[in-house]
Design a protein around this motif. Structure first.
Motif, PDB file in Angstrom:
ATOM      1  N   GLN A 145       0.816  -1.215   0.000  1.00  0.00           N
ATOM      2  CA  GLN A 145       0.000   0.000   0.000  1.00  0.00           C
ATOM      3  C   GLN A 145       0.855   1.274   0.000  1.00  0.00           C
ATOM      4  O   GLN A 145       0.333   2.375   0.167  1.00  0.00           O
ATOM      5  CB  GLN A 145      -0.897   0.005   1.235  1.00  0.00           C
ATOM      6  N   LEU A 180      -5.850  -6.433  -1.255  1.00  0.00           N
ATOM      7  CA  LEU A 180      -4.740  -5.524  -1.560  1.00  0.00           C
ATOM      8  C   LEU A 180      -4.129  -5.841  -2.926  1.00  0.00           C
ATOM      9  O   LEU A 180      -3.755  -4.932  -3.678  1.00  0.00           O
ATOM     10  CB  LEU A 180      -3.666  -5.612  -0.472  1.00  0.00           C
ATOM     11  N   LYS A 183      -6.309  -4.381  -5.571  1.00  0.00           N
ATOM     12  CA  LYS A 183      -6.078  -2.938  -5.692  1.00  0.00           C
ATOM     13  C   LYS A 183      -4.829  -2.644  -6.512  1.00  0.00           C
ATOM     14  O   LYS A 183      -4.798  -1.694  -7.297  1.00  0.00           O
ATOM     15  CB  LYS A 183      -5.952  -2.304  -4.306  1.00  0.00           C
ATOM     16  N   LYS A 186      -5.523  -2.950 -10.071  1.00  0.00           N
ATOM     17  CA  LYS A 186      -6.263  -1.779 -10.549  1.00  0.00           C
ATOM     18  C   LYS A 186      -5.355  -0.570 -10.751  1.00  0.00           C
ATOM     19  O   LYS A 186      -5.437   0.119 -11.772  1.00  0.00           O
ATOM     20  CB  LYS A 186      -7.364  -1.393  -9.544  1.00  0.00           C
ATOM     21  N   HIS A 187      -4.470  -0.318  -9.771  1.00  0.00           N
ATOM     22  CA  HIS A 187      -3.794   0.986  -9.738  1.00  0.00           C
ATOM     23  C   HIS A 187      -2.273   0.920  -9.725  1.00  0.00           C
ATOM     24  O   HIS A 187      -1.634   1.976  -9.734  1.00  0.00           O
ATOM     25  CB  HIS A 187      -4.245   1.758  -8.484  1.00  0.00           C
ATOM     26  N   THR A 216     -14.139 -10.006  -4.021  1.00  0.00           N
ATOM     27  CA  THR A 216     -13.513  -8.698  -4.304  1.00  0.00           C
ATOM     28  C   THR A 216     -13.904  -8.151  -5.679  1.00  0.00           C
ATOM     29  O   THR A 216     -13.491  -7.037  -6.025  1.00  0.00           O
ATOM     30  CB  THR A 216     -11.980  -8.803  -4.235  1.00  0.00           C
TER      31      THR A 216
END
Length: 396
Positions: A145, A180, A183, A186-187, A216
């Protein structure tokens, strides 16, 4: 010479060779300006030197941050390709994990520790398990993260390696890693996305993890990654593997694939241009889709020009691919009651019927050419079989 006194400060850094390339995770980070001098002073040019290994293990346990940094970089370097060094440096796992937990340490220290742990885990099951047991997941999740693209990439690569262990899969899945990873898909950066989807694919082989993955709702980011990836790449193979798993018992995923613009087309492109394993997953996606509701999904599959790729698979695919391709061809033919199995002597008739319904001269021409090649191969196989039988009969 006192070893610790030769370790330079972390500010004098330059790039060194990348980590194990089998994980497609090349990031030239870390290293020391006085690298060669240091090698001479600690006598690590010979990886078999027990004394050198013990000195490095002593440094990694040191209270001095710069000594730990140097030791982590040396462990990374020595374990890059040496299975023996991975075994010798197993004792370094706990102090390296401790380095990850020091939140106020410079980013370069976290990078060095992550890369050392990553190389220790590559193709070494015991170290994979030891790293997780030592508590590495929590800091790795934090790095996943992180605002630092580099740390996020190294964390993704680490999870890719650690998730290859059957012992680690339930632990990783139970600790909240899966959302996580989605995510990151995605990014994240391109490399982080690739490693994250491969880690997710590793985890998906455990049913409890697959249930978490489905929750998810990862289909859209996985499809976006598939569309942007080279269809012959490992990334595309793992994307199709995940999509195939999602299709089996998830109507929302099946509907999502068809409604996503270019979704089915991306799978068809893998079927045509992917690796043998990727093609097997791609045809599995389409077969599962069509088997779930033939009347609903037959036309969306046909309109993406799937026939040439399926024909090629019936001739050149793996054993599973050939079987799946034949079943899908049977489902795609213009009949309300397709048979569950396709006999070899009826494939040509089924495909001929399909070709007559294909729009566009280009697709029709490609399909006819593939049909001709398939018939030729079938004839050659039959001829060889007859010749083998004849030679057996004439033997005394």
């Amino acid at each position: 010479m006192d070893l610790a006194s030769t370790v330079p400060s972390s500010s004098s850094s330059s790039s060194v060779s990348s980590i194990d390339t089998s994980h497609d995770c090349d990031s030239p980070r870390g290293g020391d300006a006085d690298h060669e001098l240091l090698h001479a002073s600690v006598s690590v040019s010979s990886s078999s030197s027990s004394a050198s290994i013990q000195r490095i293990l002593g440094l990694i346990r040191s209270e001095d941050p710069d000594s730990r940094l140097f030791a982590a970089r040396e462990i990374r370097r020595l374990t890059k390709t040496s299975h023996r060094c991975r075994r010798h440096f197993s004792q370094a796992v706990e102090p390296l994990v401790s380095m990850l937990r020091l939140l106020d340490s410079p980013e370069s220290h976290h990078e060095a520790a992550l890369l050392a742990l990553l190389n220790l885990a590559v193709k070494y099951e015991k170290n994979k398990v030891s790293i997780v047991e030592a508590g590495a997941l929590e800091p790795i999740m934090n790095f996943l993260q992180s605002n630092s693209p580099t740390l996020q990439e190294y964390a993704s690569a680490s999870l890719l390696t650690l998730s290859a262990s059957a012992n680690n899969k339930p632990i990783i899945g139970a600790n909240g890693v899966i959302p996580l990873l989605v995510k990151v898909i995605k990014h994240g950066s391109p490399q982080a996305k690739a490693d994250a989807v491969m880690a997710l694919s590793n985890l998906s082989t455990l049913s409890t993890n697959l249930t978490t993955i489905i929750a998810t709702k990862p289909l859209s980011p996985i499809l976006n990654l598939l569309k942007s990836s080279k269809k012959s790449s490992k990334t595309s193979e793992k994307c199709c593997s995940l999509i195939e798993s999602l299709m089996v018992s998830n109507e929302e995923a099946r509907t999502g694939l068809v409604s996503d613009e270019g979704g089915v087309l991306a799978v068809v492109e893998v079927l045509e241009n992917g690796s043998l394993q990727a093609k097997e997953h791609a045809v599995g996606v389409l077969l599962t889709l069509c088997q779930s509701d033939r009347s609903k999904y037959r036309e969306p599959i046909l309109k993406e020009g799937v026939i040439p790729g399926l024909l090629e698979l019936t001739v050149q695919g793996t054993s599973k691919s050939r079987t799946k391709a034949q079943r899908l061809l049977c489902l795609l033919r213009d009949s309300d009651s397709p048979r569950s199995e396709v006999q070899p002597d009826t494939i040509e008739n089924i495909v001929s019927s399909l070709i007559s319904h294909i729009d566009g001269d280009d697709q029709s021409g490609k399909a006819k050419k593939m049909l001709a090649e398939m018939v030729q191969v079938s004839m050659e196989k039959s001829l060889r079989h007859l010749q083998e039988r004849a030679s057996t009969l004439v033997r005394p």
